[in-house]
Design a protein around this motif. Structure first.
Motif, PDB file in Angstrom:
ATOM      1  N   UNK A  12       0.717  -0.792  -0.331  1.00  0.00           N
ATOM      2  CA  UNK A  12      -0.035  -0.449   0.732  1.00  0.00           C
ATOM      3  C   UNK A  12       0.673   1.019  -0.099  1.00  0.00           C
ATOM      4  N   UNK A  13       0.181   2.776   0.149  1.00  0.00           N
ATOM      5  CA  UNK A  13       1.140   3.315  -0.642  1.00  0.00           C
ATOM      6  C   UNK A  13       1.818   3.700   1.662  1.00  0.00           C
ATOM      7  N   UNK A  14       2.806   4.069   1.232  1.00  0.00           N
ATOM      8  CA  UNK A  14       4.104   4.156   2.421  1.00  0.00           C
ATOM      9  C   UNK A  14       2.592   5.432   3.504  1.00  0.00           C
ATOM     10  N   UNK A  15       2.113   4.758   4.849  1.00  0.00           N
ATOM     11  CA  UNK A  15       2.310   5.385   6.237  1.00  0.00           C
ATOM     12  C   UNK A  15       3.292   6.515   6.464  1.00  0.00           C
ATOM     13  N   UNK A  16       4.047   5.724   6.464  1.00  0.00           N
ATOM     14  CA  UNK A  16       5.744   5.915   7.549  1.00  0.00           C
ATOM     15  C   UNK A  16       6.027   7.134   6.841  1.00  0.00           C
ATOM     16  N   UNK A  17       5.687   7.529   5.259  1.00  0.00           N
ATOM     17  CA  UNK A  17       6.567   7.973   4.044  1.00  0.00           C
ATOM     18  C   UNK A  17       5.324   9.585   4.528  1.00  0.00           C
ATOM     19  N   UNK A  18       4.238   8.849   3.994  1.00  0.00           N
ATOM     20  CA  UNK A  18       3.570  10.422   4.385  1.00  0.00           C
ATOM     21  C   UNK A  18       3.027  10.629   5.356  1.00  0.00           C
ATOM     22  N   UNK A  19       3.200  10.089   6.482  1.00  0.00           N
ATOM     23  CA  UNK A  19       3.189  11.029   7.680  1.00  0.00           C
ATOM     24  C   UNK A  19       4.310  11.662   8.468  1.00  0.00           C
ATOM     25  N   UNK A  20       5.547  11.135   8.404  1.00  0.00           N
ATOM     26  CA  UNK A  20       6.539  11.641   8.127  1.00  0.00           C
ATOM     27  C   UNK A  20       6.734  12.703   7.740  1.00  0.00           C
ATOM     28  N   UNK A  21       6.364  13.081   5.655  1.00  0.00           N
ATOM     29  CA  UNK A  21       6.497  14.742   5.520  1.00  0.00           C
ATOM     30  C   UNK A  21       5.042  15.544   5.695  1.00  0.00           C
ATOM     31  N   UNK A  22       4.064  14.746   6.047  1.00  0.00           N
ATOM     32  CA  UNK A  22       3.137  15.438   6.390  1.00  0.00           C
ATOM     33  C   UNK A  22       2.142  15.755   5.212  1.00  0.00           C
ATOM     34  N   UNK A  23       2.171  14.490   4.413  1.00  0.00           N
ATOM     35  CA  UNK A  23       1.490  14.738   3.136  1.00  0.00           C
ATOM     36  C   UNK A  23       0.331  14.259   3.307  1.00  0.00           C
ATOM     37  N   UNK A  24      -0.781  14.967   2.392  1.00  0.00           N
ATOM     38  CA  UNK A  24      -1.648  13.839   2.537  1.00  0.00           C
ATOM     39  C   UNK A  24      -2.468  13.059   1.612  1.00  0.00           C
ATOM     40  N   UNK A  25      -2.943  12.170   2.203  1.00  0.00           N
ATOM     41  CA  UNK A  25      -2.861  10.364   0.947  1.00  0.00           C
ATOM     42  C   UNK A  25      -3.656  11.457  -0.263  1.00  0.00           C
ATOM     43  N   UNK A  26      -4.305  12.476  -0.221  1.00  0.00           N
ATOM     44  CA  UNK A  26      -4.982  12.945  -1.607  1.00  0.00           C
ATOM     45  C   UNK A  26      -4.091  12.794  -2.527  1.00  0.00           C
ATOM     46  N   UNK A  27      -3.438  13.597  -2.429  1.00  0.00           N
ATOM     47  CA  UNK A  27      -2.182  13.853  -2.980  1.00  0.00           C
ATOM     48  C   UNK A  27      -1.739  12.811  -4.681  1.00  0.00           C
ATOM     49  N   UNK A  28      -1.995  11.677  -3.117  1.00  0.00           N
ATOM     50  CA  UNK A  28      -1.599  10.905  -4.283  1.00  0.00           C
ATOM     51  C   UNK A  28      -3.079  10.182  -5.349  1.00  0.00           C
ATOM     52  N   UNK A  29      -2.494  10.179  -7.144  1.00  0.00           N
ATOM     53  CA  UNK A  29      -3.230   9.496  -7.953  1.00  0.00           C
ATOM     54  C   UNK A  29      -3.826   8.444  -7.598  1.00  0.00           C
ATOM     55  N   UNK A  30      -5.378   7.853  -8.201  1.00  0.00           N
ATOM     56  CA  UNK A  30      -5.532   6.462  -8.569  1.00  0.00           C
ATOM     57  C   UNK A  30      -4.886   5.470  -9.363  1.00  0.00           C
ATOM     58  N   UNK A  31      -4.739   4.653  -8.310  1.00  0.00           N
ATOM     59  CA  UNK A  31      -3.686   3.720  -9.195  1.00  0.00           C
ATOM     60  C   UNK A  31      -4.502   2.559  -9.590  1.00  0.00           C
ATOM     61  N   UNK A  32      -3.591   2.405 -11.289  1.00  0.00           N
ATOM     62  CA  UNK A  32      -4.438   1.597 -12.173  1.00  0.00           C
ATOM     63  C   UNK A  32      -3.011   0.629 -12.870  1.00  0.00           C
TER      64      UNK A  32
END
Length: 496
Positions: free
Chosen positions: A191-211
């Motif tokens: 899955x999308x890395x919770x560690x990376x998103x949380x550490x940098x303070x990025x919202x998962x909404x920034x990531x495009x849909x996965x195909x």
């Protein structure tokens, strides 16, 4: 019916059209005819305008259609290959907010290094298979700190290939392979890395849909079809970063198979079916085009930034004006192996992952004003590039990757006899050259994604081996001796 492959590089955009029935490339074109500009607002930075890629793409596609006398309505599917690790940011109206920070930009190194330390080095390697390093996630962290007004407007982030597909289809989507190259993907939890998103303070909404890498990823809009000279509704059925795609184009899909390129940057790419990573993250591991959680296919990538760009710099600045690359090779061939004591360290194109993200710049070692000429520099440049390949391949060997045969397209530096013979000699490895390109591979990928080809064997039935280069014993010994001198000089600089 035909298949269209588009390869969005940092030096040009290439388009190839393949006959879907025979698998043979019918026609190719590229744009611009001179190398595209890479903007460097500061030392170590590298940016390009994504709108420029789209203009180049239109010209390349229209040029291929015209040269091949092919109607746009005859294109059945489109595949996209693209320069890896770049960052494109758009707002809610899908408008680009700033130039793309591309693969060889070094500004984000400190952000990746801090993330590696603070998330935990062992944890990063176990889940991401890499340090966050200088990849897309770290580049986004730089924007967040230094361009907060732009960061607040970001609706989605994309890789260069995602941007090209968005311009074609109007849809913003990505792939697992793409997310892994940006170091956003958690291989342990799939899955999308919770560690990376949380550490940098990025919202998962920034990531495009996965195909899926292969499959329908959107269809050409009316306006895009008009701009490209194609048919509305033509599906985009494949996309991948340039190195996984190059491996695909050479039918490198399974463990133990190796692909190489020698373009602006240089790459050796091997496939594993199990987790393997370098503890110093000098080589990197990403999801290959055929990777799934159930059937892992991981691409181990050695990337050297300062490869073809060094050779082109020599051609522009040192060689006689107006000569071709073939003539430059002829000039270099007048000089013996080892370049009479000159070593060139080809690291003048940003921070090098192989050197633990250090930026040591290019240097010429052993230059003697009384005996050395531009011909010596021309040969030493190619030897230095080869020796950087050897240095990185030794790291791959340490990871348990045996490199017995290297497959490559008959293009770029692999057109040079000096480059090929030196690489075979210093590594003791057989090199197989094939008549294919990244754009052709993207077209074949489109055929797989569209269901036109049901197996890799069927898709690559027409792949032609055109040459085999084997190590020459006496020359190989001389190459190894020159490499040892080169390596000693590199390690002296790394100790500083």
């Amino acid at each position: 019916m035909y298949l269209l492959g588009c390869d969005i590089g940092s030096s040009s955009v290439k388009a190839s059209i393949v006959d879907a029935q025979t698998g043979q490339a019918v026609v190719s074109d590229f744009y611009p005819k001179e190398e595209a500009v890479i903007n460097a607002p500061r030392l170590g930075w590298a940016e390009q305008d994504p709108a420029m890629w789209w203009e180049y793409l239109k010209n390349a596609v229209q040029g291929a259609l015209t040269k091949g006398n092919i109607k746009g309505q005859e294109i059945g599917a489109i595949g996209i290959s693209y320069q890896m690790h770049g960052l494109v940011v758009v707002d809610k109206n899908k408008q680009v907010l700033r130039p793309s920070i591309i693969w060889c930009d070094s500004r984000a190194v400190p952000y990746g290094d801090r993330a590696f330390k603070n998330i935990g080095e062992k944890h990063c390697l176990a889940t991401l298979l890499n340090s966050p390093g200088n990849f897309t996630a770290a580049k986004l962290a730089w924007i967040k700190e230094y361009e907060p007004a732009i960061f607040e407007k970001i609706y989605k982030i994309m890789l260069p290939g995602d941007y090209a597909a968005m311009r074609m289809t109007g849809e913003i989507v990505t792939t697992v392979s793409g997310l892994s190259e940006g170091v956003f993907w958690d291989f342990q939890n799939n899955c999308i890395s919770e560690d990376v998103m949380n550490y940098f303070g990025f919202s998962k909404s920034l990531i495009a849909s996965v195909k899926p890498t292969f499959g329908n990823q959107g269809e050409l809009t009316h306006s895009a079809a008009q701009e490209l000279g194609l048919k509305k509704g033509t599906p985009v059925t494949y996309r991948a970063g340039d190195q996984p795609n190059n491996a695909l184009s050479l039918n490198v899909l399974n463990p133990g198979e190796i692909a190489a390129t020698g373009g602006t940057s240089g790459v050796v790419y091997g496939v594993n079916n199990h987790v393997a990573y370098d503890t110093l993250s000098r080589v990197n591991t990403f999801a290959h085009v055929n990777h799934t959680a159930e059937n892992p296919r991981l691409g181990v990538l050695l990337c050297i930034n300062g490869v073809g760009i060094l050779n082109s710099w020599v051609k522009r600045n040192i060689a006689p004006a107006g000569i071709t690359y073939n003539q430059l090779n002829d000039i270099a061939a007048t000089i013996p192996i080892g370049s009479d004591g000159i070593s060139i360290l080809p690291f003048g194109n940003g921070a090098e992952r192989m050197l633990q993200n250090r930026q040591i710049d290019c240097s010429i070692q052993g230059l003697n004003f009384n005996i050395h000429t531009n011909a010596h520099l021309a040969r030493a440049a190619q030897e230095g590039i080869v020796f950087s390949f050897k240095y990185g391949m030794d790291i791959m060997n340490e990871m348990g990757i045996d490199i017995e045969v290297i497959r490559a397209g008959n293009a770029n530096l692999f057109l040079s006899p000096i480059f090929r013979e030196t690489l075979a000699g210093v590594t003791g490895t057989v090199i197989e050259l094939y008549d294919t390109t990244g754009a052709v591979g993207a077209a074949i990928g489109a055929g797989i994604g569209a269901g036109i080809y049901t197996t890799a064997k069927e898709a690559f039935a027409s792949l032609k081996k055109i040459d085999v280069i084997e190590p020459d014993g006496l020359k190989a010994d001389k190459c190894v001796g020159a490499y040892e001198i080169w390596k000693e000089r590199l390690e002296q600089i790394l100790k500083q």
